[in-house]
Design a protein around this motif. Structure first.
Motif, PDB file in Angstrom:
ATOM      1  N   ALA A 130       1.041  -1.158   0.025  1.00 23.33           N
ATOM      2  CA  ALA A 130      -0.026   0.108  -0.059  1.00 23.33           C
ATOM      3  C   ALA A 130       0.971   1.371   0.135  1.00 23.33           C
ATOM      4  O   ALA A 130       0.526   2.188  -0.503  1.00 23.33           O
ATOM      5  CB  ALA A 130      -0.921   0.004   1.375  1.00 23.33           C
ATOM      6  N   GLN A 131       1.950   1.241   0.645  1.00 23.89           N
ATOM      7  CA  GLN A 131       2.836   2.377   0.751  1.00 23.89           C
ATOM      8  C   GLN A 131       3.478   2.745  -0.469  1.00 23.89           C
ATOM      9  O   GLN A 131       4.039   3.847  -0.702  1.00 23.89           O
ATOM     10  CB  GLN A 131       3.712   2.227   1.952  1.00 23.89           C
ATOM     11  N   ARG A 132       3.617   1.884  -1.592  1.00 23.70           N
ATOM     12  CA  ARG A 132       4.386   2.204  -2.566  1.00 23.70           C
ATOM     13  C   ARG A 132       3.255   2.196  -3.933  1.00 23.70           C
ATOM     14  O   ARG A 132       3.606   2.246  -5.119  1.00 23.70           O
ATOM     15  CB  ARG A 132       5.074   0.868  -3.276  1.00 23.70           C
ATOM     16  N   ALA A 133       2.001   2.635  -3.433  1.00 22.38           N
ATOM     17  CA  ALA A 133       1.039   2.599  -4.666  1.00 22.38           C
ATOM     18  C   ALA A 133       1.089   3.714  -5.568  1.00 22.38           C
ATOM     19  O   ALA A 133       1.111   3.413  -6.815  1.00 22.38           O
ATOM     20  CB  ALA A 133      -0.361   2.962  -3.768  1.00 22.38           C
ATOM     21  N   ASP A 134       1.621   4.780  -5.440  1.00 22.43           N
ATOM     22  CA  ASP A 134       2.091   6.021  -6.277  1.00 22.43           C
ATOM     23  C   ASP A 134       3.364   5.901  -6.957  1.00 22.43           C
ATOM     24  O   ASP A 134       3.890   6.984  -7.362  1.00 22.43           O
ATOM     25  CB  ASP A 134       1.904   7.185  -5.714  1.00 22.43           C
ATOM     26  N   GLN A 135       4.377   4.902  -6.509  1.00 25.13           N
ATOM     27  CA  GLN A 135       5.606   4.907  -7.240  1.00 25.13           C
ATOM     28  C   GLN A 135       5.353   4.484  -8.649  1.00 25.13           C
ATOM     29  O   GLN A 135       4.332   3.582  -8.850  1.00 25.13           O
ATOM     30  CB  GLN A 135       6.520   3.949  -6.434  1.00 25.13           C
ATOM     31  N   SER A 136       6.419   4.509  -9.316  1.00 28.94           N
ATOM     32  CA  SER A 136       6.507   3.824 -10.670  1.00 28.94           C
ATOM     33  C   SER A 136       6.728   2.396 -10.394  1.00 28.94           C
ATOM     34  O   SER A 136       7.589   1.970  -9.779  1.00 28.94           O
ATOM     35  CB  SER A 136       7.475   4.480 -11.659  1.00 28.94           C
ATOM     36  N   ALA A 137       5.905   1.656 -11.145  1.00 29.18           N
ATOM     37  CA  ALA A 137       6.061   0.222 -10.865  1.00 29.18           C
ATOM     38  C   ALA A 137       7.640  -0.245 -11.443  1.00 29.18           C
ATOM     39  O   ALA A 137       8.028  -1.224 -10.859  1.00 29.18           O
ATOM     40  CB  ALA A 137       5.116  -0.552 -12.040  1.00 29.18           C
ATOM     41  N   GLN A 138       8.218   0.441 -12.164  1.00 24.89           N
ATOM     42  CA  GLN A 138       9.649   0.087 -12.746  1.00 24.89           C
ATOM     43  C   GLN A 138      10.533   0.113 -11.640  1.00 24.89           C
ATOM     44  O   GLN A 138      11.713  -0.255 -11.670  1.00 24.89           O
ATOM     45  CB  GLN A 138      10.065   0.806 -13.986  1.00 24.89           C
ATOM     46  N   GLU A 139      10.264   1.038 -10.513  1.00 27.03           N
ATOM     47  CA  GLU A 139      11.195   1.194  -9.538  1.00 27.03           C
ATOM     48  C   GLU A 139      11.253   0.248  -8.439  1.00 27.03           C
ATOM     49  O   GLU A 139      11.686  -0.018  -7.448  1.00 27.03           O
ATOM     50  CB  GLU A 139      10.643   2.599  -8.906  1.00 27.03           C
ATOM     51  N   LEU A 140      10.085  -0.964  -8.577  1.00 30.17           N
ATOM     52  CA  LEU A 140      10.090  -1.808  -7.587  1.00 30.17           C
ATOM     53  C   LEU A 140      10.995  -2.794  -7.587  1.00 30.17           C
ATOM     54  O   LEU A 140      11.501  -3.267  -8.525  1.00 30.17           O
ATOM     55  CB  LEU A 140       8.861  -2.668  -7.862  1.00 30.17           C
TER      56      LEU A 140
END
Length: 242
Positions: A130-140
């Motif tokens: 949930a805390q990464r919801a607004d990060q770019s998916a490519q940064e995961l």
């Protein structure tokens, strides 16, 4: 318990090669079942036929008593089947939440707007993202890409979840997290068919295993018994170890 998935005489031929040869097994609701076998044994081909990505050459697949074999993937998904893939198939140009929203938009309830975002955040919370919801998916990181893929699968509101080596490539801490996550889904009543090579995970999660070799089912039973079956040991390790 009632059967949710029944596979009968399932066969897939590619030209002269029989990749899956008259396989039959069933899953009851709420089970976690391991689908095991050496590379090339036909496991992913079985998942591809259940999920509609391949049409069977023979045999039938039923979900809750209704035949689904040969239906298109989107129709099977709408009936309650979701899957992950060996290679994570995210949408890297979108945020993590948008990846899940895209799945919701084409899912059973066709959600859009605020309702879709709220639902996406709930699915991401389930997998610890949930805390990464607004990060770019490519940064995961790798484990978080896998969590996002699982959130996308859960957005389909599945009764049956097909996991194709979802735990592969994780370090011991990530593996423990992944095992707990899968167990939590089963505790909610989702039935899980797990293709996996990580035996620690199989022993921790699966009460039962189906084992394939060269396209045939060679064993089906409680995990501890199945993993010590001489034919299974031979399939994995060769004649010298049987």
């Amino acid at each position: 318990m009632s059967e949710i998935l029944t596979i009968s005489g399932l066969t897939k031929r590619f030209g002269g090669l029989t990749a899956v040869n008259a396989a039959s097994f069933s899953l009851t609701k709420g089970e976690i079942v391991g689908l095991l076998g050496p590379n090339g044994s036909g496991k992913t081909t079985v998942l591809n036929m259940i999920s509609g990505h391949l049409a069977p050459s023979g045999g039938t697949i039923t979900l809750n008593g209704n035949t689904i074999s040969g239906l298109a993937p989107n129709r099977i998904a709408l009936k309650g089947v979701a899957r992950t893939f060996q290679l994570v198939r995210g949408l890297p140009s979108l945020t993590v939440a948008e990846n899940v929203i895209a799945a919701l938009a084409f899912g059973r309830r066709k959600l859009w707007g605020d309702e879709a975002r709220s639902e996406a955040l709930a699915r991401l919370a389930e997998v610890g993202l949930a805390q990464r919801a607004d990060q770019s998916a490519q940064e995961l990181t790798y484990i978080d890409q896998k969590r996002m893929e699982l959130a996308r699968a859960l957005a389909a509101e599945p009764e049956l979840l097909l996991l194709d080596e979802w735990l592969a490539g994780l370090n011991p801490t990530e593996l423990r997290t992944g095992i707990d996550l899968i167990q939590g889904l089963a505790d909610r009543g989702i039935t899980i068919l797990l293709v996996e090579h990580v035996m620690d995970a199989i022993r921790a999660l699966c009460g039962r295993c189906v084992v394939m070799n060269a396209g045939r089912k060679i064993a089906d039973g409680p995990t501890a018994e199945t993993l010590t079956d001489p034919e299974v040991v031979k399939a994995y390790l060769g004649d010298d170890h049987a």
